[in-house]
Motif scaffolding. Structure first.
Motif, PDB file in Angstrom:
ATOM      1  N   ARG A 152       0.831  -1.204   0.000  1.00 18.29           N
ATOM      2  CA  ARG A 152       0.000   0.000   0.000  1.00 18.29           C
ATOM      3  C   ARG A 152       0.867   1.255   0.000  1.00 18.29           C
ATOM      4  O   ARG A 152       0.627   2.202  -0.757  1.00 18.29           O
ATOM      5  CB  ARG A 152      -0.924   0.002   1.212  1.00 18.29           C
ATOM      6  N   ARG A 175       2.465   1.799  -3.410  1.00 15.33           N
ATOM      7  CA  ARG A 175       1.499   2.312  -4.387  1.00 15.33           C
ATOM      8  C   ARG A 175       1.236   3.794  -4.165  1.00 15.33           C
ATOM      9  O   ARG A 175       1.147   4.565  -5.108  1.00 15.33           O
ATOM     10  CB  ARG A 175       0.187   1.527  -4.295  1.00 15.33           C
ATOM     11  N   GLU A 176       1.080   4.162  -2.896  1.00 13.80           N
ATOM     12  CA  GLU A 176       0.825   5.570  -2.590  1.00 13.80           C
ATOM     13  C   GLU A 176       2.012   6.446  -2.967  1.00 13.80           C
ATOM     14  O   GLU A 176       1.832   7.567  -3.429  1.00 13.80           O
ATOM     15  CB  GLU A 176       0.488   5.745  -1.111  1.00 13.80           C
ATOM     16  N   SER A 177       3.221   5.947  -2.777  1.00 15.24           N
ATOM     17  CA  SER A 177       4.398   6.752  -3.094  1.00 15.24           C
ATOM     18  C   SER A 177       4.568   6.918  -4.604  1.00 15.24           C
ATOM     19  O   SER A 177       5.198   7.866  -5.046  1.00 15.24           O
ATOM     20  CB  SER A 177       5.655   6.134  -2.486  1.00 15.24           C
ATOM     21  N   ARG A 178       4.008   6.030  -5.384  1.00 22.09           N
ATOM     22  CA  ARG A 178       4.136   6.103  -6.843  1.00 22.09           C
ATOM     23  C   ARG A 178       3.007   6.886  -7.492  1.00 22.09           C
ATOM     24  O   ARG A 178       3.058   7.173  -8.679  1.00 22.09           O
ATOM     25  CB  ARG A 178       4.186   4.700  -7.448  1.00 22.09           C
ATOM     26  N   ARG A 179       2.001   7.215  -6.730  1.00 19.16           N
ATOM     27  CA  ARG A 179       0.879   7.956  -7.300  1.00 19.16           C
ATOM     28  C   ARG A 179       1.334   9.351  -7.693  1.00 19.16           C
ATOM     29  O   ARG A 179       2.075  10.013  -6.985  1.00 19.16           O
ATOM     30  CB  ARG A 179      -0.266   8.066  -6.299  1.00 19.16           C
ATOM     31  N   THR A 180       0.842   9.758  -8.810  1.00 16.91           N
ATOM     32  CA  THR A 180       1.125  11.114  -9.274  1.00 16.91           C
ATOM     33  C   THR A 180      -0.200  11.799  -9.560  1.00 16.91           C
ATOM     34  O   THR A 180      -1.250  11.153  -9.695  1.00 16.91           O
ATOM     35  CB  THR A 180       1.987  11.098 -10.544  1.00 16.91           C
ATOM     36  N   ASP A 181      -0.141  13.083  -9.666  1.00 16.81           N
ATOM     37  CA  ASP A 181      -1.365  13.834  -9.947  1.00 16.81           C
ATOM     38  C   ASP A 181      -1.555  14.046 -11.440  1.00 16.81           C
ATOM     39  O   ASP A 181      -2.125  15.042 -11.873  1.00 16.81           O
ATOM     40  CB  ASP A 181      -1.319  15.184  -9.212  1.00 16.81           C
ATOM     41  N   GLU A 233      -3.254  13.603 -14.872  1.00 16.19           N
ATOM     42  CA  GLU A 233      -4.596  13.259 -15.310  1.00 16.19           C
ATOM     43  C   GLU A 233      -4.481  12.558 -16.661  1.00 16.19           C
ATOM     44  O   GLU A 233      -4.008  13.133 -17.638  1.00 16.19           O
ATOM     45  CB  GLU A 233      -5.454  14.515 -15.435  1.00 16.19           C
ATOM     46  N   TRP A 234      -4.883  11.313 -16.703  1.00 16.31           N
ATOM     47  CA  TRP A 234      -4.774  10.525 -17.917  1.00 16.31           C
ATOM     48  C   TRP A 234      -5.961  10.794 -18.818  1.00 16.31           C
ATOM     49  O   TRP A 234      -7.093  10.946 -18.362  1.00 16.31           O
ATOM     50  CB  TRP A 234      -4.694   9.035 -17.562  1.00 16.31           C
TER      51      TRP A 234
END
Length: 88
Positions: A63, A66-72, A74-75
């Motif tokens: 978890r 995954r959170e550390s790899r999240r970026t903002d 917008e796809w």
């Protein structure tokens, strides 16, 4: 390589070892090494209970990764991209 000279191996055990080595096309020395490696590997691997205890820790690590790899970022909508490609 170290040399191990086992003493007082019962005849019956030695015969079983010879048969096993012959069945696997190995020398007795190679068969003894294989048996020792398998036994030590089995002893050093965690038990099922130990693995189950580690599951919550592993899930938490996953978890956090995954959170550390999240970026903002917008796809774009894939539907619009497909429609645009088809309309060409």
């Amino acid at each position: 390589m170290a040399i191990l000279n086992p003493l007082n191996i019962p005849d019956e055990l030695y015969e079983q070892l010879q048969q096993l080595a012959k069945a696997e096309n190995k020398s007795i020395d190679a068969q003894v090494i294989t048996i020792l490696q398998n036994a030590l590997q089995a002893k050093t691997q965690p038990t099922d209970d130990e693995r189950r205890k580690n599951v919550p820790k592993l899930l938490e690590e996953i978890r956090l990764r995954r959170e550390s790899r999240r970026t903002d970022v917008e796809w774009p909508d894939s539907t619009a991209l497909i429609r645009e490609d088809r309309d060409r």
